[in-house]
Design an enzyme around this catalytic site. Structure first.
Site, short mmCIF file in Angstrom:
data_model
loop_
_atom_site.label_atom_id
_atom_site.label_comp_id
_atom_site.label_asym_id
_atom_site.label_seq_id
_atom_site.Cartn_x
_atom_site.Cartn_y
_atom_site.Cartn_z
CB CYS A 15 -0.93 0.01 1.22
SG CYS A 15 -2.21 1.30 1.12
CB CYS A 19 -5.06 3.78 6.99
SG CYS A 19 -5.43 4.45 5.34
CE1 TYR A 21 -8.96 2.49 8.50
CE2 TYR A 21 -9.00 4.61 9.61
CZ TYR A 21 -9.24 3.84 8.49
OH TYR A 21 -9.71 4.43 7.35
CB SER A 124 -10.96 4.22 1.37
OG SER A 124 -11.11 2.86 1.01
CB CYS A 278 -13.61 -14.45 5.20
SG CYS A 278 -14.15 -12.87 5.90
CG ASP A 279 -10.63 -8.66 2.80
OD1 ASP A 279 -9.48 -9.03 2.53
OD2 ASP A 279 -10.98 -7.47 2.79
CB CYS A 322 -32.68 -11.37 20.06
SG CYS A 322 -32.65 -9.58 19.75
CB CYS A 332 -19.38 -9.39 10.51
SG CYS A 332 -17.82 -9.95 9.78
CB CYS A 345 -24.99 -7.97 20.98
SG CYS A 345 -26.66 -8.55 21.38
#
Length: 369
Positions: A15, A19, A21, A124, A278-279, A322, A332, A345
């Site tokens: 990259c 960033c 985070y 982004s 999954c990413d 619920c 996720c 939650c």
């Protein structure tokens, strides 16, 4: 197969920004090989040939490009990729292309390419200029808002379909209305807001950018107020999470695996051809093969892949009881705690307590009731 989606990382974790985070930087730091190289033409060809081999006429292949920063693979990589698609194309099989970028490398040549080939571009951008420039910095530590807005203007000039991706940090969460206003003032673009991730294995909520459940719940409520107000004024702004809740209320399939409550909707292909489910799980223990050695069906049938999908269907007992589970569906997998409960939650309960009646109103209007 009727559909097949690949999330391709042509420049691996490479990259040109830093960033503060970045979740993929953290993932790369937690695997044996951090950077897996720029994807070769042979690897790209193997992905394409596998896709066309498996998808039947009338079906759809989706190629999504992410990173790191995927444009660092170079424009020629993408030109060659589409040329290879033409080589393997078969009647009645359609291709869709999307790319998530920081916009740093975009030029008129890139914009023209995206328009010509009908790419969906995700750009982004983190809310207000002050927040963006604090978190989304270049290698020299400088803010990138001006560079990113120039990229957005260029994409708009070339009429490229573009949406905006905003990472919700604790700082963004405090300024929902200002962030919404700043992004909508940039033009009419669909928006996606995704919760910031804490580092792997770290205690949640301890980073300076961390998004805590209470803050996320308040953010969703405040963002919803802005969105609902615009809708009442006759101006519908697409926000992906809210769009998905409307789709669920209208008995339609949501657009994301998180909203759908199930994992396994795509395959990640890293720069060297390694495959993952999954990413958020491009880690050594979740590797399910390599596209150069493993066919897609074999990868999907691997024990790691099956285990990943099965784990993605598990929900704690409190989910099933619920009243919001039919619309929330548990969220996720990456947000689950060790107790197998969604970290957010209480955020979603706060949000649905506040907004569900208005979401239902919007769904009824959309269905003409």
């Amino acid at each position: 197969m009727k559909s097949l989606t690949f999330l391709i990382k042509p420049a691996s974790s490479l990259c040109n920004m830093r960033c503060r985070y970045c979740f993929y930087e953290d993932i790369a730091d937690n695997r044996t090989q951090k950077h897996m190289g720029i994807m070769s033409e042979n690897t790209a060809e193997r992905i394409i040939s596998e896709a066309f081999r498996l998808v039947s006429p009338g079906g759809m292949i989706t190629f999504m490009f992410q990173g790191g920063e995927p444009t660092l693979a170079g424009l020629d990589f993408f030109r060659n990729f589409l040329a290879l698609e033409e080589k393997y194309a078969k009647a009645g099989v359609y291709c869709h292309h999307a790319i998530q970028t920081n916009g740093f490398c975009l030029t008129e040549e890139w914009a023209q390419f995206f328009r010509e080939h009908k790419f969906l571009v995700g750009l982004s951008m983190d809310g207000t200029q002050a927040i963006h420039d604090n978190f989304r910095i270049d290698a020299a530590g400088h803010g990138t808002w001006e560079k990113t807005t120039k990229a957005l203007n260029l994409l708009d000039q070339f009429q490229v379909e573009t949406n905006i991706l905003c990472v919700v940090t604790g700082q963004v969460a405090k300024k929902a209305s200002q962030v919404y206003r700043a992004l909508t003032q940039l033009g009419r673009h669909p928006m996606q807001f995704i919760p910031c991730l804490d580092p792997i294995e770290a205690e949640r909520g301890k980073e300076f950018y961390s998004l805590k459940p209470d803050a996320y719940g308040k953010f969703l409520c405040n963002l919803f107020d802005c969105w609902y107000r615009d809708w009442k004024a006759g101006n519908y702004v697409s926000i992906r999470l809210f769009d998905d809740y409307l789709r669920i209320l209208m008995r339609m399939n949501p657009s994301t695996c998180a909203a759908g409550g199930a994992c396994g909707s795509y395959l990640v292909v890293e720069g060297d051809g390694s495959l993952y489910p999954c990413d958020f799980y491009v880690l050594d223990n979740w590797k399910i093969g390599n596209i150069m050695e493993t066919d897609v069906q074999e990868a999907l049938a691997s024990s790691a892949s099956i285990r990943f999908v099965q784990e993605g269907t598990q929900r704690p007992a409190q989910c099933k009881s619920c009243r919001y589970f039919p619309i929330c569906r548990g969220g996720c997998k990456r947000d689950w705690t060790q107790e197998h409960k969604n970290y957010y939650c209480t955020s979603f309960k706060t949000f649905f307590d506040y907004s569900l009646s208005r979401l239902q109103e919007m769904a009824r209007v959309a269905m003409g009731r």
